[in-house]
Design a protein around this motif. Structure first.
Motif, short mmCIF file in Angstrom:
data_model
loop_
_atom_site.label_atom_id
_atom_site.label_comp_id
_atom_site.label_asym_id
_atom_site.label_seq_id
_atom_site.Cartn_x
_atom_site.Cartn_y
_atom_site.Cartn_z
N ILE A 1 0.84 -1.20 0.00
CA ILE A 1 0.00 0.00 0.00
C ILE A 1 0.87 1.25 0.00
N ALA A 2 0.70 2.09 -1.02
CA ALA A 2 1.36 3.39 -1.02
C ALA A 2 0.76 4.25 0.08
N THR A 3 1.60 4.97 0.78
CA THR A 3 1.08 5.80 1.87
C THR A 3 1.80 7.13 1.92
N GLY A 4 1.08 8.09 2.43
CA GLY A 4 1.63 9.37 2.81
C GLY A 4 0.86 9.74 4.07
N ASN A 5 1.53 9.73 5.20
CA ASN A 5 0.79 9.88 6.46
C ASN A 5 1.27 11.05 7.28
N ASN A 6 1.69 12.10 6.60
CA ASN A 6 2.06 13.33 7.27
C ASN A 6 1.47 14.49 6.46
N ARG A 7 0.34 15.05 6.84
CA ARG A 7 -0.57 14.67 7.90
C ARG A 7 -1.07 13.24 7.67
N PRO A 8 -1.69 12.64 8.70
CA PRO A 8 -2.15 11.26 8.54
C PRO A 8 -3.36 11.13 7.62
N LEU A 9 -3.14 11.36 6.33
CA LEU A 9 -4.26 11.32 5.40
C LEU A 9 -4.59 9.90 4.94
N THR A 10 -3.58 9.08 4.73
CA THR A 10 -3.87 7.70 4.33
C THR A 10 -4.75 7.03 5.37
N THR A 11 -4.38 7.12 6.64
CA THR A 11 -5.16 6.46 7.68
C THR A 11 -6.49 7.16 7.90
N GLU A 12 -6.53 8.47 7.74
CA GLU A 12 -7.81 9.17 7.87
C GLU A 12 -8.78 8.72 6.78
N PHE A 13 -8.28 8.61 5.54
CA PHE A 13 -9.14 8.21 4.43
C PHE A 13 -9.64 6.77 4.61
N ILE A 14 -8.78 5.88 5.11
CA ILE A 14 -9.21 4.50 5.37
C ILE A 14 -10.27 4.49 6.46
N ARG A 15 -10.05 5.23 7.53
CA ARG A 15 -11.01 5.28 8.62
C ARG A 15 -12.37 5.79 8.13
N ARG A 16 -12.37 6.88 7.38
CA ARG A 16 -13.62 7.43 6.89
C ARG A 16 -14.33 6.46 5.95
N SER A 17 -13.58 5.82 5.06
CA SER A 17 -14.19 4.87 4.13
C SER A 17 -14.84 3.71 4.87
N LEU A 18 -14.16 3.20 5.87
CA LEU A 18 -14.70 2.05 6.60
C LEU A 18 -15.90 2.46 7.46
N ILE A 19 -15.86 3.63 8.05
CA ILE A 19 -17.03 4.12 8.81
C ILE A 19 -18.25 4.17 7.89
N SER A 20 -18.04 4.63 6.66
CA SER A 20 -19.17 4.76 5.73
C SER A 20 -19.79 3.42 5.37
N ALA A 21 -19.01 2.34 5.51
CA ALA A 21 -19.54 1.00 5.21
C ALA A 21 -20.07 0.30 6.45
N PHE A 22 -19.45 0.53 7.61
CA PHE A 22 -19.89 -0.13 8.85
C PHE A 22 -21.17 0.48 9.41
N PHE A 23 -21.39 1.78 9.16
CA PHE A 23 -22.50 2.48 9.80
C PHE A 23 -23.53 2.94 8.76
N GLU A 24 -24.79 2.95 9.16
CA GLU A 24 -25.86 3.48 8.32
C GLU A 24 -25.77 5.01 8.28
N ASP A 25 -26.44 5.61 7.29
CA ASP A 25 -26.36 7.07 7.14
C ASP A 25 -26.84 7.81 8.39
N ASP A 26 -27.91 7.34 9.01
CA ASP A 26 -28.40 8.04 10.21
C ASP A 26 -27.41 7.93 11.36
N GLU A 27 -26.67 6.83 11.40
CA GLU A 27 -25.63 6.67 12.43
C GLU A 27 -24.43 7.57 12.13
N ILE A 28 -24.10 7.71 10.85
CA ILE A 28 -22.98 8.58 10.47
C ILE A 28 -23.29 10.03 10.84
#
Length: 417
Positions: free
Chosen positions: A179-206
């Protein structure tokens, strides 16, 4: 150093004319530090000036981390730009009070902008405060040639959670950076976190994810954070990119064939066009998200109805010129430049994309059939966004805290929102 970079990044368009009778229009953004964007936006700006000879344009680009502090200081001092670019979510929520309401222009001047994109440009009171220059999303690009060389199926990406980890291990065992990464600022991990939240949680939960820290205290959020930490601990992220730029090092690493996968964007940069042009149009594959049994919407495509917003400073003395400039950004000639040269996804009802020329667009189009809200839309303030960056840095980059520490600190700080 800040003043030096600011001077160097100012486009020279306005400097070409010394006519003191010209009206000065100031435009600030966070993109013109990128050479390819600056070249294209300069073309767009020149077309505007040809049609408006009475205007002298001062278009200044800032580095991403400098932009918001500079903009905040200028707005507070009453000396900000006439036209400003801003991200959706926390930035828009925090700075919408500095913007000029645009609802009177909506129907007459912008009939073809998608309604759902206009809706997220409204204040909490429902007033249209900006216009959506792009819609945006995040998804996994992968290099089909590298997959083939590693003995992996280039036409069947690892969308299953466990299979994704298996593929990462196969790639690593063959000396390939997964996995290519650039984590300064921590954007790679932020983008992964946001993407997974969008799949784990329903829109009303988000929508209530950040309220009193509710979302960060769920078991599903723990699964997400533990997954990201596992990618770091097993060196599936490029270790050299942890303390380097996502938009610089990360993009170069994947775009040059130095890594097999990257969580990139679907519009304007690190996108379908940039990667296809650099690696070959037939070599780029795409999948929007992963599948996990605990997800509400496995494989959902994170989607921001408005990625980049453009707005007018409420203190501008040149509001008519500012509006003329914004209107120019949505003209057909500007759209042709921004789409064909930068791969921007402009939220127009009849936007034409070159799907036959860029096959990966067909995969992106398919992914957009299962959209999910971006949690960033509901981050209550820039301070909360900075909190997430700081905690990601401590957990993922420097490994100074544990997952338990991460979750406890997040929950404690969010109790007041």
């Amino acid at each position: 150093m800040f003043l030096i970079s600011l001077t160097l990044l100012a486009q020279g368009i306005g400097a070409q004319s010394a006519d003191l009778n010209q009206r000065i229009l100031k435009v600030w953004d966070f993109k013109n530090t990128e050479e390819r964007t600056r070249i294209s936006m300069t073309r767009v700006d020149r077309l505007f000036l040809e049609a408006h000879p009475g205007i002298r344009l001062e278009h200044i680009g800032f580095f991403d981390q400098e932009y918001i502090p500079a903009l905040k200081a200028a707005l507070l001092a009453g000396s900000g730009p006439d036209v400003l670019w801003i991200h959706h979510g926390s930035e828009f929520n925090e700075y919408s009070s500095y913007l000029t309401p645009l609802e009177s222009y909506q129907d007459e001047d912008f009939p073809d902008i998608r309604i759902e994109s206009l809706d997220v440009c409204r204040s909490r009171e429902g007033r249209l405060m900006a216009l959506p220059l792009t819609y945006q999303g995040m998804g996994w690009y992968y290099n089909k040639q590298i997959f083939s060389e590693a003995g992996l199926d280039p036409e069947n990406p690892p969308t299953d959670w466990k299979d994704f980890l298996r593929v990462c291990e196969v790639l690593k065992s063959k000396g390939i950076t997964p996995i290519a990464t650039g984590n300064n600022r921590p954007l790679t991990t932020e983008f992964i976190r946001r993407s997974l939240i969008s799949a784990f949680f329903e829109d009303d939960e988000i929508k209530r994810f950040y309220h009193k820290g509710w979302g960060s205290q769920t078991d599903r959020f723990r699964v997400i954070i533990e997954f990201i930490k596992e990618l770091r601990d097993k060196d599936y992220f490029d270790p050299q990119g942890i303390f380097r730029s996502y938009f610089g090092y990360g993009a170069d690493s994947f775009g040059s064939g130095g890594s097999a996968m990257m969580l990139g964007l679907i519009s304007d940069t690190l996108n379908w066009k940039q990667f296809s042009d650099s690696l070959g149009k037939e070599n780029i594959g795409y999948f929007p998200n992963l599948n996990h049994p605990g997800m509400s919407r496995p494989g959902a495509q994170l989607l921001q109805p408005a990625g980049i917003m453009v707005a007018i400073n409420k203190d501008s003395e040149n509001k008519e010129d500012a509006f003329a400039y914004i209107k120019h950004l949505f003209s057909q000639e500007s759209q042709n430049i921004l789409v064909s040269e930068l791969g921007m996804m402009i939220p127009m009802k009849n936007l034409s994309l070159p799907e036959e020329e860029y096959p990966v667009l067909k995969e992106i189009k398919k992914a957009l059939n299962l959209p999910a809200l971006d949690p960033e839309l509901f981050v209550p303030s820039v301070k909360v966004g900075d909190l997430q960056y700081r905690l990601d840095d401590l957990l993922i980059n420097t490994k100074e805290i544990s997952v338990n520490d991460y979750i406890q600190k997040m929950a404690r700080e969010l109790l007041f929102y």
